[in-house]
Design an enzyme around this catalytic site. Structure first.
Site, short mmCIF file in Angstrom:
data_model
loop_
_atom_site.label_atom_id
_atom_site.label_comp_id
_atom_site.label_asym_id
_atom_site.label_seq_id
_atom_site.Cartn_x
_atom_site.Cartn_y
_atom_site.Cartn_z
N ARG A 55 0.85 -1.21 0.00
CA ARG A 55 0.00 0.00 0.00
C ARG A 55 0.88 1.25 0.00
O ARG A 55 1.20 1.85 1.04
CB ARG A 55 -0.93 -0.01 1.22
N GLN A 73 -7.66 -7.49 -8.81
CA GLN A 73 -7.75 -6.09 -9.28
C GLN A 73 -6.34 -5.57 -9.56
O GLN A 73 -5.39 -5.87 -8.84
CB GLN A 73 -8.39 -5.23 -8.19
N ARG A 78 1.92 -6.48 -9.69
CA ARG A 78 2.27 -5.85 -8.39
C ARG A 78 2.29 -6.84 -7.24
O ARG A 78 2.67 -6.49 -6.13
CB ARG A 78 1.30 -4.70 -8.10
N HIS A 150 1.30 3.24 -10.38
CA HIS A 150 0.33 3.72 -9.38
C HIS A 150 1.04 4.54 -8.28
O HIS A 150 1.09 4.13 -7.12
CB HIS A 150 -0.36 2.49 -8.77
N ASP A 195 -11.62 9.84 -7.48
CA ASP A 195 -11.15 8.65 -8.19
C ASP A 195 -11.50 8.85 -9.66
O ASP A 195 -12.58 8.53 -10.13
CB ASP A 195 -11.85 7.39 -7.66
N GLU A 254 -1.35 9.06 -11.18
CA GLU A 254 -0.89 7.79 -11.77
C GLU A 254 -0.88 7.87 -13.30
O GLU A 254 -1.92 8.08 -13.91
CB GLU A 254 -1.82 6.67 -11.32
#
Ligand code: TA6
Length: 279
Positions: A55, A73, A78, A150, A195, A254
């Site tokens: 995170r 997702q 990652r 990200h 978002d 991002e």
């Protein structure tokens, strides 16, 4: 490579105050210190179990941005263990480069049955940090993918942070059911859950921390979209790996190729890059 327990991080040391640290889990950049100042956000609740996505920092999103019917997702890159293809090496000017890579294996092919190689080249200079992302189709058939870096930027206070360069652009608002809007204000100041996927974005965006006076320029190539995200209070509280009170101290800006999938022909290479520079 430095070792603590079984965690082997890669460190690109320009000097004792300017370095980048990369966790091989997801080739996730987990620190970029510039002259002693940490410029990236990693949650204090981040999990480093080599399973969950880390995170914060700069997770690598491939082969799918967002919810994915074939797997996790944001795809498997990652949460995969990447290989260090080239250890950090300094050139005559002291700029340090390292290369990490990820190739298909039984696990990835069970989800997404294609042969590929990702090559991620990191270059740290005195005031900038560059990332070149390459996807090679090693299969005998084309494949589609979306991808994104990200990046979680650290902020003294997100409501005192300007994001400049997205004015007048169309964006898809995931907080408002995926409707499309036109950005009016420039700079953008985030004061709620945001978002958004900004479309047809310029290759230069500024993130200006007005509290401590640090401005980072994000320069990109072949990443047409910018995703802007802050979970804000409610969504922050709902994430176990994100501190309830941490949302003022981050903004995700991002760079990605996410709005339409890219079709890569057999034997071809997709290349995109972003460079973060303290200006
Ligand atoms: O990049 C923004 C976003 O797609 C948000 O929708 C939010 O889900 C964020 O990524 C984090 O996703 P994660 O899977 O890391 O919790």
């Amino acid at each position: 490579m430095s070792e603590k327990g079984d965690i082997i991080n890669l460190t690109l040391n320009r000097d004792s105050n300017t370095f980048v640290r990369v966790h091989p889990h997801g080739a996730t950049v987990i620190a970029w210190q510039w002259k002693g100042k940490e410029l990236l956000f990693v949650s204090k609740q981040a999990v480093f179990d080599n399973k969950k996505a880390i995170r914060g920092g700069i997770p690598v999103v491939f082969p799918n941005f967002g919810p994915w019917e074939l797997g996790p997702q944001h795809g498997f890159a990652r949460t995969s263990k990447w290989k260090v293809e080239k250890e950090p090496v300094a050139d005559k000017d002291g700029n340090v480069t390292a290369v990490l890579s990820l190739e298909d294996d039984d696990i990835t092919r069970a989800l997404w049955d294609y042969r590929f190689k990702l090559t991620y080249t990191l270059t740290l200079s005195e005031d900038s940090f560059g990332m070149k992302f390459q996807v090679e189709n090693k299969d005998n058939k084309p494949f589609d993918f979306t991808c994104l870096l990200h990046t979680y930027f650290r902020t003294s206070d997100v409501v005192k942070t300007d994001v400049l360069g997205l004015g007048n652009l169309q964006y898809i608002d995931k907080v408002k059911g995926g409707q499309t809007f036109q950005q009016v204000d420039d700079p953008i100041i985030v004061e709620e859950n945001v978002d958004r996927i900004y479309l047809n974005t310029p290759n230069e965006i500024l993130i200006k921390d007005k509290e401590d006076g640090t401005t980072v320029k994000l320069t990109k190539d072949n990443f047409p979209e910018i995703v802007l995200w802050n979970p804000w209070k409610e969504k922050a509280a709902a994430m176990g790996d994100f501190g309830d009170e941490e949302y003022p101290n981050m903004i995700c800006v991002e760079a990605g190729y996410v709005h339409k999938p890219y079709t890569l022909q057999p034997g071809s290479v997709f290349e995109a890059s972003q460079t973060l520079t303290v200006v």
